[in-house]
Design an enzyme around this catalytic site. Structure first.
Site, PDB file in Angstrom:
ATOM      1  N   ARG A 175      -4.572   5.072 -24.728  1.00  0.00           N
ATOM      2  CA  ARG A 175      -4.163   4.085 -23.734  1.00  0.00           C
ATOM      3  C   ARG A 175      -2.757   3.554 -24.010  1.00  0.00           C
ATOM      4  NH1 ARG A 175      -7.916   0.505 -24.447  1.00  0.00           N
ATOM      5  NH2 ARG A 175      -6.769  -1.391 -24.980  1.00  0.00           N
TER       6      ARG A 175
ATOM      7  N   ASP B  31      10.713  -2.212  -4.906  1.00  0.00           N
ATOM      8  CA  ASP B  31       9.860  -1.027  -4.750  1.00  0.00           C
ATOM      9  C   ASP B  31      10.667  -0.012  -3.942  1.00  0.00           C
ATOM     10  OD1 ASP B  31       8.058   0.924  -3.870  1.00  0.00           O
ATOM     11  OD2 ASP B  31       6.379  -0.484  -3.783  1.00  0.00           O
TER      12      ASP B  31
ATOM     13  N   LYS C 217       3.758   9.507  -4.283  1.00  0.00           N
ATOM     14  CA  LYS C 217       4.442   9.930  -3.061  1.00  0.00           C
ATOM     15  C   LYS C 217       5.522  10.971  -3.371  1.00  0.00           C
ATOM     16  CE  LYS C 217       1.879   6.760  -1.060  1.00  0.00           C
ATOM     17  NZ  LYS C 217       1.348   5.944  -2.158  1.00  0.00           N
TER      18      LYS C 217
ATOM     19  N   TYR D  68       3.740  -3.107   1.989  1.00  0.00           N
ATOM     20  CA  TYR D  68       2.454  -2.426   1.863  1.00  0.00           C
ATOM     21  C   TYR D  68       1.338  -3.467   1.894  1.00  0.00           C
ATOM     22  CZ  TYR D  68      -1.194   0.512  -0.272  1.00  0.00           C
ATOM     23  OH  TYR D  68      -2.356   1.192  -0.535  1.00  0.00           O
TER      24      TYR D  68
END
Length: 548
Positions: A213, A339, A364, A266
């Site tokens: 992690r 962003d 994306k 978003y």
């Protein structure tokens, strides 16, 4: 260094070659006759020394300042250099081979302490030294985890396209292998040979991975590649774009703090800001992307920690003047995070424009193949470290197999984005002139409200176009259903074209009146252009328009 007995050296013949990446950063070093680009051919004297146990006389050449670590699979595939099991190799920045730990100063007999340490370590096999240009390293049978930081300047790479292909890999990566592609290191944890090594790691005298992690060699390559494109000191890659957004907000905005964001964004980001952050006492001022006066007012009236927006925004592609808002926010002690998912690191460099952080849904354009979920955030080492510390607590680690897909996808990022920029620009112009299209939203069009900003801070305007059909919800559905090439799906930025009707795909749970408040009309279409041939896409869109 001592080589454990489990490390067997097998010399198949008197002549063999070891290959690695060339060093582009400095003039070529003179080689003796017969030594090519990267090779070592032991002569008979060295072979005799080997047969008598003098392994340290065997010389291998690798690029300088190169940190390497082998996966289990790679260890089994090292027969080309005559080594059956090499677990790790690490470059020393010292000039010349490092002295043996058991050697006394001045080259005399080993000290009593060194002798005791050597006895405790068990049988000692002569070390195998790797030397390059006066720099030396040694190989043993255990993982040597050294600093896996940046690999210097990529001064010989002059374009983003070359960086996307080679950054993080060509000049050295944390995994040694002759493979062109970066190996996937599938492990949940990393071991320490002795407790002393673990203590050294905990007390920051030894660099290493510890738990899956907290880091992975494959993931590090993806992070370094993104950092190179963004011009960032550091990058953190996570399991999704929303993971990156939420962890960033919680890490950088204190309880009771205040943020500023924009109307068009978003939807899931808006939901988090409006419903989750208030539970921590965090308030938000929401402004229009072009409302500089509203930003100034919010900064004056509140102790703002962060200004966070998309640019271009989703789905209407509003653009924020990044340099202007960064200057305003910094004058009041607020951070700026942009962003840039729709822009990609190729079309827009917001860190160079003054922003503190840039965030992407790597699902994306960066991934680009509609086959992986990931998110990333880049910026200064200080800020990314703060975010990384919380990320280690919350989880959301990217699987190394997904990291590999991101690395693979980025190899063609510049090729895909060039094609998508071109197709979207040409299609936006065609749609704007079509009688059955009411309005087009694309920052590359002069009619766009922030076209002047986009021209100033973007080199391309992206591969996604939104537009309104001259009709109602049903008419728009008929257009979407008449398309033959694009998939009806909620994502964008991949090789395959994708189309969606935001009123249905993202806002169907709201009433029409509620949707309109967010600028989502029933006739709005968002079209993500893939890498298909422009003429094919043009013909498909035009025939679908003729069908309504």
């Amino acid at each position: 260094m001592a080589v454990p007995g489990s490390l067997h050296l097998q010399i198949a013949s008197a002549a063999f070659e070891c290959r690695s990446d060339p060093d582009f950063r400095s003039p070529p070093r003179p080689e003796s006759a017969g030594h090519g680009r990267f090779s070592c051919r032991p002569d008979s004297a060295r072979l005799a020394a080997l047969s008598s146990g003098g392994l340290s006389s065997l010389i291998f050449r690798f690029p300088p300042n190169f940190v390497r670590q082998l996966s289990t699979k790679a260890r089994r595939n090292c027969s080309n250099i005559g080594v059956a099991q090499v677990v790790a190799a690490s470059w020393s920045n010292n000039n010349g081979p490092a002295p043996s730990a058991s050697a006394a100063p001045g080259g005399g007999a080993p000290s009593p302490a060194a002798a005791i340490a050597g006895a405790a370590a068990g049988p000692v096999v002569p070390s195998l030294d790797f030397v390059a240009g006066g720099e030396a390293l040694a190989v043993d049978g255990d993982v040597l985890s050294e600093d896996l930081g940046t690999h210097g300047e990529f001064s010989f790479l002059s374009s983003d396209g070359s960086l996307a292909v080679h950054a993080g890999e060509r000049l050295g990566r944390g995994i040694v292998t002759d493979a062109i592609t970066t190996p996937v290191v599938n492990t949940s944890a990393y071991f320490f040979k002795k407790t002393a090594e673990l203590i050294d790691f905990k007390e920051k005298r030894r660099a290493s991975f510890e738990y899956g992690r907290y880091g992975n060699p494959t993931t590090v390559v993806a992070e370094e590649k993104i950092s190179a494109l963004e011009g960032a000191e550091s990058t953190l890659i996570m399991a999704s774009g929303m993971c990156a957004s939420t962890v960033m907000l919680m890490a950088l905005v204190p309880a009771g703090g205040h943020i500023v964001t924009t109307t068009d964004c978003y939807r899931k980001t808006r939901i988090f800001i409006e419903t989750i952050l208030p539970r921590m006492g965090i308030k938000a001022t929401v402004i229009d992307p072009a409302d500089i006066g509203g930003l100034k007012s919010a900064l004056e009236k509140n102790k703002v920690s962060l200004f966070f927006t998309e640019s271009p925004t989703n789905p209407l592609f509003r653009c924020v003047d990044v340099k202007l808002v960064s200057d305003l926010c910094h004058s009041k002690g607020a951070l700026v995070c942009i962003d840039g998912t729709f822009a990609t690191p190729l079309n827009q460099k917001v860190l160079a424009l003054g922003a503190d952080l840039v965030l992407h849904s790597a699902t994306k354009f960066i991934g680009g193949h509609n086959d992986v979920l990931a998110g990333c955030i880049s910026g200064s080492l200080k800020l990314i470290t703060e975010i990384r510390n919380l990320h280690h607590v919350l989880g959301g680690a990217l699987n190394p197999n997904a990291a590999y897909l991101i690395i693979r996808g980025m190899k063609t990022l510049h090729l895909r984005v060039q094609q998508q920029n071109s197709t979207a620009q040409r299609m936006a112009e065609i749609l704007e002139a079509h009688p059955k299209v009411k309005r087009v939203y694309y920052p590359g069009l002069p009619s766009h409200p922030e076209h002047h900003i986009a021209k100033k801070q973007m080199t391309g305007f992206g591969g996604v176009v939104s537009f309104e059909i001259d009709g109602d919800l049903v008419t728009t559905i008929k257009f979407v259903d008449a398309l033959k090439i694009p998939y009806i799906a909620p994502s964008f930025g991949g090789c395959e074209s994708i189309v969606d009707q935001p009123a249905i795909m993202s806002y169907w749970d709201l009433s029409q009146a509620e949707r309109v408040k967010f600028g989502i009309s029933d006739n709005l279409v968002r079209f993500s252009f893939g890498v298909e041939d422009f003429e094919d896409l043009k013909a498909d869109v035009l025939q679908a328009l003729e069908a309504i």
